[in-house]
Structures are given as structure tokens and as C-alpha cells.
Design a protein around this motif. Structure first.
Motif, mmCIF file in Angstrom:
data_model
loop_
_atom_site.group_PDB
_atom_site.id
_atom_site.type_symbol
_atom_site.label_atom_id
_atom_site.label_comp_id
_atom_site.label_asym_id
_atom_site.label_seq_id
_atom_site.Cartn_x
_atom_site.Cartn_y
_atom_site.Cartn_z
ATOM 1 N N ALA A 108 -18.864 58.172 39.800
ATOM 2 C CA ALA A 108 -20.574 57.816 39.976
ATOM 3 C C ALA A 108 -20.847 57.422 41.280
ATOM 4 O O ALA A 108 -20.070 57.226 41.910
ATOM 5 N N LEU A 109 -22.002 57.444 41.510
ATOM 6 C CA LEU A 109 -22.505 57.242 42.822
ATOM 7 C C LEU A 109 -23.654 56.074 42.863
ATOM 8 O O LEU A 109 -24.210 55.448 43.573
ATOM 9 N N ASP A 110 -24.711 56.254 41.713
ATOM 10 C CA ASP A 110 -25.992 55.439 41.471
ATOM 11 C C ASP A 110 -25.862 54.375 40.430
ATOM 12 O O ASP A 110 -25.331 54.813 39.349
ATOM 13 N N THR A 111 -26.406 53.264 40.527
ATOM 14 C CA THR A 111 -26.453 52.154 39.446
ATOM 15 C C THR A 111 -26.890 52.639 37.965
ATOM 16 O O THR A 111 -26.388 52.547 36.915
ATOM 17 N N GLY A 112 -28.049 53.409 38.366
ATOM 18 C CA GLY A 112 -28.789 54.248 36.954
ATOM 19 C C GLY A 112 -27.796 55.304 36.477
ATOM 20 O O GLY A 112 -28.631 55.689 35.463
ATOM 21 N N ARG A 113 -26.909 55.682 36.863
ATOM 22 C CA ARG A 113 -26.231 56.808 36.611
ATOM 23 C C ARG A 113 -24.694 56.599 36.582
ATOM 24 O O ARG A 113 -24.109 57.240 37.166
ATOM 25 N N ASN A 114 -24.152 55.545 35.913
ATOM 26 C CA ASN A 114 -23.021 55.133 36.243
ATOM 27 C C ASN A 114 -22.096 55.230 35.137
ATOM 28 O O ASN A 114 -21.052 54.403 34.925
ATOM 29 N N VAL A 115 -22.353 56.323 34.369
ATOM 30 C CA VAL A 115 -21.289 57.186 33.423
ATOM 31 C C VAL A 115 -20.956 56.313 32.028
ATOM 32 O O VAL A 115 -20.562 57.032 30.946
ATOM 33 N N ILE A 116 -20.724 54.977 32.136
ATOM 34 C CA ILE A 116 -20.397 54.325 31.213
ATOM 35 C C ILE A 116 -20.704 53.025 30.761
ATOM 36 O O ILE A 116 -20.889 52.190 32.175
ATOM 37 N N HIS A 117 -20.567 52.435 29.580
ATOM 38 C CA HIS A 117 -20.675 51.110 29.256
ATOM 39 C C HIS A 117 -19.594 50.448 28.652
ATOM 40 O O HIS A 117 -19.106 51.242 27.977
ATOM 41 N N ALA A 118 -19.281 49.128 28.909
ATOM 42 C CA ALA A 118 -18.677 48.396 28.157
ATOM 43 C C ALA A 118 -18.924 46.925 27.857
ATOM 44 O O ALA A 118 -19.710 46.518 29.053
ATOM 45 N N SER A 119 -18.617 46.381 26.929
ATOM 46 C CA SER A 119 -18.882 44.976 26.521
ATOM 47 C C SER A 119 -18.460 44.061 27.885
ATOM 48 O O SER A 119 -17.484 44.360 28.198
ATOM 49 N N ASP A 120 -19.391 43.054 28.034
ATOM 50 C CA ASP A 120 -19.167 42.138 29.004
ATOM 51 C C ASP A 120 -18.505 40.790 28.411
ATOM 52 O O ASP A 120 -18.053 40.011 29.276
ATOM 53 N N SER A 121 -18.361 40.464 27.312
ATOM 54 C CA SER A 121 -17.755 39.394 26.808
ATOM 55 C C SER A 121 -17.141 39.715 25.121
ATOM 56 O O SER A 121 -17.820 40.631 24.445
ATOM 57 N N PRO A 122 -16.393 38.756 24.624
ATOM 58 C CA PRO A 122 -16.000 39.125 23.278
ATOM 59 C C PRO A 122 -17.277 39.117 22.327
ATOM 60 O O PRO A 122 -17.448 39.727 21.260
ATOM 61 N N LYS A 174 -18.559 41.920 19.772
ATOM 62 C CA LYS A 174 -18.893 41.833 18.492
ATOM 63 C C LYS A 174 -20.429 42.563 17.907
ATOM 64 O O LYS A 174 -20.553 43.124 17.094
ATOM 65 N N ARG A 175 -21.174 41.853 18.864
ATOM 66 C CA ARG A 175 -22.596 42.260 18.640
ATOM 67 C C ARG A 175 -22.618 43.862 18.743
ATOM 68 O O ARG A 175 -23.649 44.384 17.879
ATOM 69 N N GLU A 176 -22.296 44.460 19.935
ATOM 70 C CA GLU A 176 -22.471 45.886 20.077
ATOM 71 C C GLU A 176 -21.855 46.776 19.035
ATOM 72 O O GLU A 176 -22.253 47.996 18.630
ATOM 73 N N ILE A 177 -20.578 46.271 18.749
ATOM 74 C CA ILE A 177 -19.778 47.171 17.826
ATOM 75 C C ILE A 177 -20.628 47.075 16.262
ATOM 76 O O ILE A 177 -20.857 48.167 15.737
ATOM 77 N N LEU A 232 -4.887 41.582 18.208
ATOM 78 C CA LEU A 232 -5.372 42.529 19.186
ATOM 79 C C LEU A 232 -6.862 42.464 19.120
ATOM 80 O O LEU A 232 -7.677 42.580 18.183
ATOM 81 N N GLU A 233 -7.743 42.388 20.322
ATOM 82 C CA GLU A 233 -9.228 42.339 20.494
ATOM 83 C C GLU A 233 -9.712 43.496 20.564
ATOM 84 O O GLU A 233 -9.003 44.593 20.574
ATOM 85 N N ARG A 234 -11.114 43.730 20.342
ATOM 86 C CA ARG A 234 -11.890 45.001 20.155
ATOM 87 C C ARG A 234 -13.004 44.793 21.231
ATOM 88 O O ARG A 234 -13.559 43.673 21.542
ATOM 89 N N THR A 235 -13.423 46.036 21.824
ATOM 90 C CA THR A 235 -14.482 46.211 22.734
ATOM 91 C C THR A 235 -15.367 47.329 22.356
ATOM 92 O O THR A 235 -14.719 48.177 21.613
ATOM 93 N N PHE A 236 -16.613 47.245 22.682
ATOM 94 C CA PHE A 236 -17.354 48.407 22.588
ATOM 95 C C PHE A 236 -17.550 49.386 23.777
ATOM 96 O O PHE A 236 -17.653 48.591 24.971
ATOM 97 N N VAL A 237 -17.116 50.539 23.883
ATOM 98 C CA VAL A 237 -17.318 51.251 25.087
ATOM 99 C C VAL A 237 -18.236 52.525 24.602
ATOM 100 O O VAL A 237 -18.355 53.169 23.477
ATOM 101 N N MET A 238 -19.402 52.805 25.676
ATOM 102 C CA MET A 238 -20.011 54.126 25.493
ATOM 103 C C MET A 238 -20.121 54.902 26.489
ATOM 104 O O MET A 238 -20.446 54.535 27.615
ATOM 105 N N VAL A 239 -19.831 56.210 26.690
ATOM 106 C CA VAL A 239 -20.130 57.032 27.616
ATOM 107 C C VAL A 239 -21.463 57.602 27.465
ATOM 108 O O VAL A 239 -21.989 57.848 26.461
ATOM 109 N N LYS A 240 -22.236 57.360 28.783
ATOM 110 C CA LYS A 240 -23.523 57.339 28.609
ATOM 111 C C LYS A 240 -23.810 59.082 28.850
ATOM 112 O O LYS A 240 -23.193 59.812 28.991
#
Ligand code: GTP
Ligand code: MG
Length: 149
Positions: free
Chosen positions: A106-120, A124-127, A1-9
Motif C-alpha cells: 500500500a501507498l496511501d492511508t485511505g487505500r491501506n488494504v486491510i483492517h484489524a481490531s485495535d484492542s480485545p 469483540k464488538r467488530e466480530i 486463544l484470543e480472537r480478532t476481526f480482520v477485513m480485506v478492504k
């Protein structure tokens, strides 16, 4: 199984959306392998978003991301990096489909609630920016036999 990094902003935390967001990942069948609440330092914020250092929105982005507590997670599952990105929706919530996290909350780009990694590679870097290996748990969900064929 792969991993990703997620962050509630900070906006997601201060709007009380943490439980709702974690529930979506759990219900989808993904595994939470690590999780913590923290206030991001100036240095960590700049490292996290280093790819955007030259963009006009960078100071605002860094200022926002360290403005309050965030909830950082390592999420595991089959093909999890693109899967979680699809659950987030488009970067600009104006273009995020209903049913996605940004499209529902969400409504606005600068307040879009959550981040997640865009590639494996980003994952790895963000984790490694946010978690030590000792903070990442190894366990099985009891429904794994029904989630994976
Ligand atoms: P993240 O998961 O947060 O990395 O979002 P993303 O991968 O969908 O978008 P990207 O990495 O391109 O941008 C990172 C973050 O910077 C976005 O989530 C936005 O919060 C912010 N951002 C990106 N583009 C703009 C912009 O044009 N204006 C503003 N104000 N913020 C932006
Ligand atoms: Mg990004």
C-alpha cells in the motif's frame, strides 16, 4: 486463544490480494475461525467506523469501505490482537515497515488494504457486527502442538 476481526478492504479484494493476505495469517500459525465475502451496507460501515464519525475523512472512509466487496474474517491465536496489528503495519503505509501487509502492498492511508481490531474490546464488538456465533467455527489446526509450547 484470543480472537480478532480482520477485513480485506475493497482495494485489497479488487487488487487480487486476498489469497496473499490469508496466506500470511495461515503461515504465521493463526487459525481462520470464520470468513465471508460481503458488500458492507451504509449502516454497517457507519457502525464499524463509529469512533471516527466526527473526523473529516469519515464520509470518504465510509464511502470507500462500502464501494465493493470485502473479505471479513475472525482470526484466532495467542495474543492475536497486537500480533495481527503488527502484521498490518502502520495506518499510513508511508510509515509501514517493509514486511508488513501495508508496507508491502500500500501507498496511501485511505487505500491501506486491510483492517484489524485495535484492542480485545474492539475485536469483540467488530466480530459481533459481522458474524453470528453460529458462523464461527471451532476446530484445531493439526500443527498446534508445534505452534504453542
Ligand atoms: P483500521 O484497521 O482500518 O481501523 O485502521 P487503523 O486502526 O490503523 O486506523 P484508524 O482506526 O485510525 O483509521 C481507520 C481508517 O480510516 C484507516 O485505516 C484509514 O483507511 C482511514 N483513515 C485514518 N486516518 C485517516 C486520514 O487522516 N485520512 C484518510 N483519508 N483516511 C484516514
Ligand atoms: Mg482502527
Amino acid at each position: 486463544l484470543e480472537r480478532t476481526f480482520v477485513m480485506v478492504k475493497p482495494d485489497g479484494v479488487q487488487r487480487g490480494l486476498v489469497g496473499e493476505i490469508i496466506s500470511r495469517f495461515e503461515r504465521r500459525g493463526l487459525k481462520i475461525a470464520a470468513m465471508k465475502m460481503l458488500v458492507v451496507s451504509d449502516e454497517l460501515a457507519k457502525q464499524h467506523y463509529a469512533e471516527h464519525a466526527s473526523k473529516p475523512f469519515f464520509p470518504g472512509l465510509v464511502g470507500f469501505i462500502k464501494s465493493g466487496p470485502v473479505v471479513a474474517m475472525v482470526v484466532e491465536g495467542k495474543n492475536v490482537v497486537p500480533l495481527v496489528r503488527s502484521m498490518l503495519g502502520a495506518t499510513n503505509p508511508a510509515n509501514s515497515n517493509p514486511g508488513t501487509i501495508r508496507g508491502d502492498f500500500a501507498l496511501d492511508t485511505g487505500r491501506n488494504v486491510i483492517h484489524a481490531s485495535d484492542s480485545p474490546e474492539s475485536a469483540k464488538r467488530e466480530i459481533s457486527l459481522y458474524f453470528n456465533t453460529s458462523e464461527i467455527a471451532t476446530y484445531s489446526r493439526i500443527d498446534e502442538q508445534w505452534l504453542y509450547e
